[in-house]
Design a protein around this motif. Structure first.
Motif, PDB file in Angstrom:
ATOM      1  N   ILE A 126       0.843  -1.201   0.000  1.00  6.28           N
ATOM      2  CA  ILE A 126       0.000   0.000   0.000  1.00  6.28           C
ATOM      3  C   ILE A 126       0.873   1.245   0.000  1.00  6.28           C
ATOM      4  CG2 ILE A 126      -1.649   1.354   1.381  1.00  6.28           C
ATOM      5  CD1 ILE A 126      -2.755  -1.339   2.387  1.00  6.28           C
ATOM      6  N   VAL A 127       1.888   1.237   0.874  1.00  6.11           N
ATOM      7  CA  VAL A 127       2.786   2.383   0.980  1.00  6.11           C
ATOM      8  C   VAL A 127       3.533   2.603  -0.327  1.00  6.11           C
ATOM      9  CG1 VAL A 127       4.875   3.248   2.133  1.00  6.11           C
ATOM     10  CG2 VAL A 127       3.035   2.228   3.486  1.00  6.11           C
ATOM     11  N   GLU A 128       4.034   1.522  -0.915  1.00 14.85           N
ATOM     12  CA  GLU A 128       4.778   1.633  -2.165  1.00 14.85           C
ATOM     13  C   GLU A 128       3.911   2.201  -3.285  1.00 14.85           C
ATOM     14  OE1 GLU A 128       7.271  -1.210  -5.285  1.00 14.85           O
ATOM     15  OE2 GLU A 128       6.639  -2.016  -3.342  1.00 14.85           O
ATOM     16  N   PHE A 129       2.628   1.826  -3.285  1.00 19.25           N
ATOM     17  CA  PHE A 129       1.721   2.271  -4.338  1.00 19.25           C
ATOM     18  C   PHE A 129       1.198   3.687  -4.092  1.00 19.25           C
ATOM     19  CE2 PHE A 129      -2.627   2.493  -6.163  1.00 19.25           C
ATOM     20  CZ  PHE A 129      -2.290   2.353  -7.502  1.00 19.25           C
ATOM     21  N   LEU A 130       0.808   3.989  -2.840  1.00 20.06           N
ATOM     22  CA  LEU A 130       0.162   5.273  -2.538  1.00 20.06           C
ATOM     23  C   LEU A 130       1.137   6.380  -2.148  1.00 20.06           C
ATOM     24  CD1 LEU A 130      -2.990   4.099  -0.531  1.00 20.06           C
ATOM     25  CD2 LEU A 130      -2.843   4.785  -2.937  1.00 20.06           C
ATOM     26  N   ALA A 131       2.310   5.997  -1.643  1.00 19.57           N
ATOM     27  CA  ALA A 131       3.290   7.009  -1.225  1.00 19.57           C
ATOM     28  C   ALA A 131       4.693   6.523  -1.562  1.00 19.57           C
ATOM     29  CB  ALA A 131       3.157   7.291   0.264  1.00 19.57           C
ATOM     30  N   PRO A 132       4.991   6.384  -2.860  1.00 16.30           N
ATOM     31  CA  PRO A 132       6.301   5.875  -3.242  1.00 16.30           C
ATOM     32  C   PRO A 132       7.422   6.743  -2.678  1.00 16.30           C
ATOM     33  CG  PRO A 132       5.074   6.685  -5.166  1.00 16.30           C
ATOM     34  CD  PRO A 132       4.154   6.716  -4.016  1.00 16.30           C
ATOM     35  N   GLY A 133       8.366   6.073  -2.038  1.00 17.03           N
ATOM     36  CA  GLY A 133       9.457   6.789  -1.381  1.00 17.03           C
ATOM     37  C   GLY A 133       9.348   6.748   0.124  1.00 17.03           C
ATOM     38  N   ALA A 134       8.130   6.534   0.627  1.00 21.53           N
ATOM     39  CA  ALA A 134       7.943   6.362   2.073  1.00 21.53           C
ATOM     40  C   ALA A 134       8.318   4.937   2.455  1.00 21.53           C
ATOM     41  CB  ALA A 134       6.496   6.654   2.469  1.00 21.53           C
ATOM     42  N   VAL A 135       8.603   4.727   3.721  1.00 18.68           N
ATOM     43  CA  VAL A 135       9.003   3.419   4.227  1.00 18.68           C
ATOM     44  C   VAL A 135       7.947   2.899   5.191  1.00 18.68           C
ATOM     45  CG1 VAL A 135      10.743   2.184   5.576  1.00 18.68           C
ATOM     46  CG2 VAL A 135      11.443   4.005   4.008  1.00 18.68           C
TER      47      VAL A 135
END
Length: 197
Positions: free
Chosen positions: A40-49
């Motif tokens: 989800i993070v990779e898709f919705l907020a690429p660059g966040a961990v």
């Protein structure tokens, strides 16, 4: 600045994207194993961990609480001591509560510097943030300054509302809640104009 966003629902990823675009480092934590939200993070907020709440908060200069209100009591207060914490949560109690949500957050997160902000803006109105007013309420001038600087970084125009108790003016049921307005219009809304007079 290192930003910890607790909450991977609607609000969290939007704030993460805005923070990343402003050059901040962002960790996002859900309610369980970080692996569950990694995609989800990779898709919705690429660059966040994707991280655990404890790991995200440990290194953060600013923590944003964007979790459902009913999950808040399950948070361990200890890691938040000394942190600047943005309460972006909302609660719709069945009856009038004696304290606003941020006052309750501050009472539980002993030692944290709690600031009410961002809860009154619908997630779909946050992006783009440019020209949007964001109310800010807090008892610590230093913490309010940090949060106001962060809001400016990500595109909002911060508007001081008063002490933490005045954060109620940003909660559901207030004329300021759900208002997607520019700073002049926001400041002229009756509730805020009365508070500042």
């Amino acid at each position: 600045m290192e930003i910890a966003v607790l909450g991977a629902g609607h609000v969290g990823p939007v704030l993460a994207r805005l923070a990343l675009a402003a050059g901040h480092t962002v960790s996002i934590a859900g309610s369980g194993d970080p692996a569950r939200i990694a995609m989800i993070v990779e898709f919705l907020a690429p660059g966040a961990v994707a991280a655990s709440a404890a790991d995200a908060v440990a290194d953060a200069g600013l923590v944003v609480l964007a979790i459902p209100w009913h999950r808040f009591p399950s948070l361990d207060p200890a890691p938040f001591a000394g942190k600047v914490v943005v309460d972006a949560m909302n609660h719709w109690p069945p009856a009038a509560a004696p304290l606003g949500t941020s006052e309750q957050v501050a009472a539980r997160l002993t030692g944290a510097h709690v600031v009410k902000a961002l809860n009154h803006i619908a997630y779909q109105d946050m992006e783009p943030a440019a020209g949007r007013a964001a109310g800010v309420a807090g008892d610590s001038p230093a913490a309010v300054a940090v949060v106001s600087g962060f809001l400016r970084d990500i595109g909002f125009d911060p508007v001081p509302v008063g002490p933490l108790s005045a954060g109620r003016h940003l909660e559901p049921g207030s004329p300021l809640f759900g208002v997607a307005a520019g700073q002049p219009d926001f400041e002229n809304l009756p509730t805020l104009a009365k508070e500042q007079s």
